[in-house]
Design a protein around this motif. Structure first.
Motif, PDB file in Angstrom:
ATOM      1  N   GLY A  15     -19.098   9.325   0.729  1.00 17.03           N
ATOM      2  CA  GLY A  15     -18.849   8.221  -0.196  1.00 17.03           C
ATOM      3  C   GLY A  15     -17.508   8.346  -0.899  1.00 17.03           C
ATOM      4  O   GLY A  15     -17.358   7.957  -2.050  1.00 17.03           O
ATOM      5  N   HIS A  16     -16.533   8.886  -0.196  1.00 18.31           N
ATOM      6  CA  HIS A  16     -15.230   9.166  -0.807  1.00 18.31           C
ATOM      7  C   HIS A  16     -14.252   8.017  -0.562  1.00 18.31           C
ATOM      8  O   HIS A  16     -14.133   7.518   0.558  1.00 18.31           O
ATOM      9  N   PRO A  17     -13.515   7.578  -1.578  1.00 21.28           N
ATOM     10  CA  PRO A  17     -12.576   6.458  -1.391  1.00 21.28           C
ATOM     11  C   PRO A  17     -11.372   6.844  -0.547  1.00 21.28           C
ATOM     12  O   PRO A  17     -10.839   7.954  -0.651  1.00 21.28           O
ATOM     13  N   VAL A  18     -10.919   5.898   0.286  1.00 19.22           N
ATOM     14  CA  VAL A  18      -9.786   6.159   1.178  1.00 19.22           C
ATOM     15  C   VAL A  18      -8.987   4.880   1.385  1.00 19.22           C
ATOM     16  O   VAL A  18      -9.544   3.794   1.548  1.00 19.22           O
ATOM     17  N   GLY A  19      -7.682   5.027   1.367  1.00 19.13           N
ATOM     18  CA  GLY A  19      -6.774   3.935   1.703  1.00 19.13           C
ATOM     19  C   GLY A  19      -6.013   4.292   2.964  1.00 19.13           C
ATOM     20  O   GLY A  19      -5.350   5.330   3.016  1.00 19.13           O
ATOM     21  N   ILE A  20      -6.129   3.474   3.996  1.00 23.12           N
ATOM     22  CA  ILE A  20      -5.484   3.743   5.285  1.00 23.12           C
ATOM     23  C   ILE A  20      -4.158   3.004   5.357  1.00 23.12           C
ATOM     24  O   ILE A  20      -4.054   1.849   4.935  1.00 23.12           O
ATOM     25  N   VAL A  21      -3.137   3.662   5.899  1.00 27.08           N
ATOM     26  CA  VAL A  21      -1.835   3.047   6.143  1.00 27.08           C
ATOM     27  C   VAL A  21      -1.554   3.141   7.638  1.00 27.08           C
ATOM     28  O   VAL A  21      -1.561   4.237   8.201  1.00 27.08           O
ATOM     29  N   THR A  22      -1.298   2.002   8.286  1.00 27.76           N
ATOM     30  CA  THR A  22      -1.144   2.020   9.739  1.00 27.76           C
ATOM     31  C   THR A  22      -0.340   0.833  10.250  1.00 27.76           C
ATOM     32  O   THR A  22      -0.172  -0.179   9.548  1.00 27.76           O
ATOM     33  N   LYS A  23       0.148   0.969  11.461  1.00 30.43           N
ATOM     34  CA  LYS A  23       0.650  -0.136  12.277  1.00 30.43           C
ATOM     35  C   LYS A  23      -0.236  -0.315  13.506  1.00 30.43           C
ATOM     36  O   LYS A  23       0.005  -1.204  14.315  1.00 30.43           O
ATOM     37  N   GLY A  24      -1.206   0.564  13.687  1.00 26.83           N
ATOM     38  CA  GLY A  24      -1.931   0.656  14.941  1.00 26.83           C
ATOM     39  C   GLY A  24      -3.104  -0.292  15.072  1.00 26.83           C
ATOM     40  O   GLY A  24      -4.046  -0.249  14.276  1.00 26.83           O
ATOM     41  N   PRO A  72      -8.137  -4.062  -7.478  1.00 24.36           N
ATOM     42  CA  PRO A  72      -8.974  -3.161  -8.282  1.00 24.36           C
ATOM     43  C   PRO A  72      -9.044  -1.791  -7.642  1.00 24.36           C
ATOM     44  O   PRO A  72      -9.011  -1.663  -6.409  1.00 24.36           O
ATOM     45  N   PRO A  73      -9.127  -0.727  -8.430  1.00 23.08           N
ATOM     46  CA  PRO A  73      -9.218   0.612  -7.843  1.00 23.08           C
ATOM     47  C   PRO A  73     -10.485   0.768  -7.022  1.00 23.08           C
ATOM     48  O   PRO A  73     -11.514   0.129  -7.298  1.00 23.08           O
ATOM     49  N   LEU A  74     -10.405   1.602  -6.006  1.00 25.20           N
ATOM     50  CA  LEU A  74     -11.582   1.898  -5.212  1.00 25.20           C
ATOM     51  C   LEU A  74     -12.574   2.716  -6.045  1.00 25.20           C
ATOM     52  O   LEU A  74     -12.186   3.453  -6.951  1.00 25.20           O
ATOM     53  N   ARG A  75     -13.824   2.610  -5.698  1.00 26.08           N
ATOM     54  CA  ARG A  75     -14.871   3.317  -6.439  1.00 26.08           C
ATOM     55  C   ARG A  75     -14.812   4.819  -6.189  1.00 26.08           C
ATOM     56  O   ARG A  75     -14.548   5.260  -5.091  1.00 26.08           O
TER      57      ARG A  75
END
Length: 366
Positions: free
Chosen positions: A167-176, A346-349
């Protein structure tokens, strides 16, 4: 005399040999001796060499989460399953990290990759450490987590399975566009408020994209991936990063409009950054692919960085300063508002976080 090394690549590599690659040279990193082609007595020095192939080696990591205290980035921890990136984006600010491996930030960065096969296992252990406090992990800040090697290695997916289970928040950065494969994980995580995706779109011009980001998906394919993610309920931020003054800045409004039409809900931008070896690599690329724009692009960048190719000062390095930098900032803000794209979300939980027990982590991974 410069010392000879076993790698026969000269600084500049024949275009036929590096077809489909971003960098024009295998310029030595700052921690290694300069490379020099030598004749070993067999008379083969002038024979044509085979095309560059992508090589993948492995390293077993002791830690998975990298920490930073940079005041001008919105996260304090990141996760990168790979070193190097086959997308080959010539402007990539992470290219200099390959110098720490004794490799070239040029062609080595995009052809000699390093996979971290135990990264998900180590991540699970770190999330279970006593005293760990959750905050959004940025996945793919240095190299793309959905570059082609991920199709077989599946290390990004393994990390997402751990983050999902915890249940951990994550922000993905991609071009794929390969990110679409993992919608079965991404959509439920987004519905719980613990995931969003940042999708980089630097240009809508397919010819420029092919030259500047040779093994990344086409602009149209990236927009299609934004649409599919959005339709699945995954919040997507379009990242116009980097903006290249004098080359891509005229596309700001069109990129934001197309991304909004595809379902993006937010937008951000970063000016082209040329740290360390990236500056020479970038100028080599300009001279080969856009010689008519080279002087103008570099003049604009130097205006924004006090006469230098790049100024690394906090708060300055991402946007530059001066008339042209301010003009781009104003245009971007206006176009984003017109397209209905938010600057901030809004920030992720973090309240959904529950550390995995050792047994649960092993079950999830294997």
């Amino acid at each position: 005399m410069r010392p000879a090394v076993s790698d026969p690549l000269p600084d500049r590599v024949d275009p036929a040999r590096r077809r489909g690659r971003g960098a024009a040279s295998a310029r030595s990193g700052r921690f290694e001796p300069a490379r020099e082609a030598v004749d070993d007595g067999w008379g083969t020095q002038d024979e044509p060499l085979p095309p560059l192939r992508t090589e993948v080696t492995e390293e077993r990591v002791r830690s998975a989460i990298a920490r930073n205290t940079s005041p001008d980035v919105p996260f304090d921890r990141s996760l990168n399953p790979y070193r190097g990136c086959e997308h080959g984006c010539i402007y990539c600010f992470a290219r200099p990290t390959h110098a720490y491996l004794g490799l070239s930030p040029g062609l080595d960065f995009e052809t000699r990759l390093v996979a971290r096969p135990n990264i998900a296992e180590v991540l699970a252990r770190e999330l279970g450490n006593r005293g760990y406090r959750p905050a959004t992990i940025a996945l793919g800040t240095a190299t793309d987590p959905y570059q082609p090697v991920e199709r077989e290695r599946r290390l990004t997916r393994a990390c997402l399975e751990v983050l999902d289970a915890a249940g951990h928040p994550v922000g993905i950065v991609t071009k794929g566009a390969l990110v679409e494969r993992d919608i079965d994980i991404l959509a439920p995580m987004a519905a719980r408020g613990i995931l969003r995706v940042g999708f980089s779109v630097t240009t809508l011009d397919p010819d420029l994209a092919r030259r500047m980001e040779p093994r990344a998906p086409s602009p149209a394919r990236r927009l299609a991936a934004i649409r599919r993610l959005s339709e699945a309920g995954v919040p997507v931020r379009v990242m116009v990063s980097p903006i290249v003054p004098g080359l891509t800045d005229h596309e700001i409004e069109a990129i934001l409009a197309e991304a909004a039409a595809a379902g993006a809900v937010a937008a951000s931008w970063v000016m082209l950054r040329l740290p360390r070896e990236v500056s020479e690599l970038w100028q080599e690329w300009l001279a080969e692919h856009r010689p008519d724009r080279a002087a103008r692009v570099m003049a604009r960048l130097r205006e924004m960085h006090g006469g230098r190719d790049y100024a690394p000062d906090w708060g300055h390095r991402m946007r530059g300063e001066g008339v042209h930098a301010e003009m781009i900032a104003q245009r971007f803000a206006k176009a984003a508002r017109r397209a209905g794209l938010a600057e901030h979300l809004p920030p992720l939980r973090t309240d959904a976080f529950a550390p995995l027990t050792a047994g649960a982590a092993q079950l999830r991974l294997f």
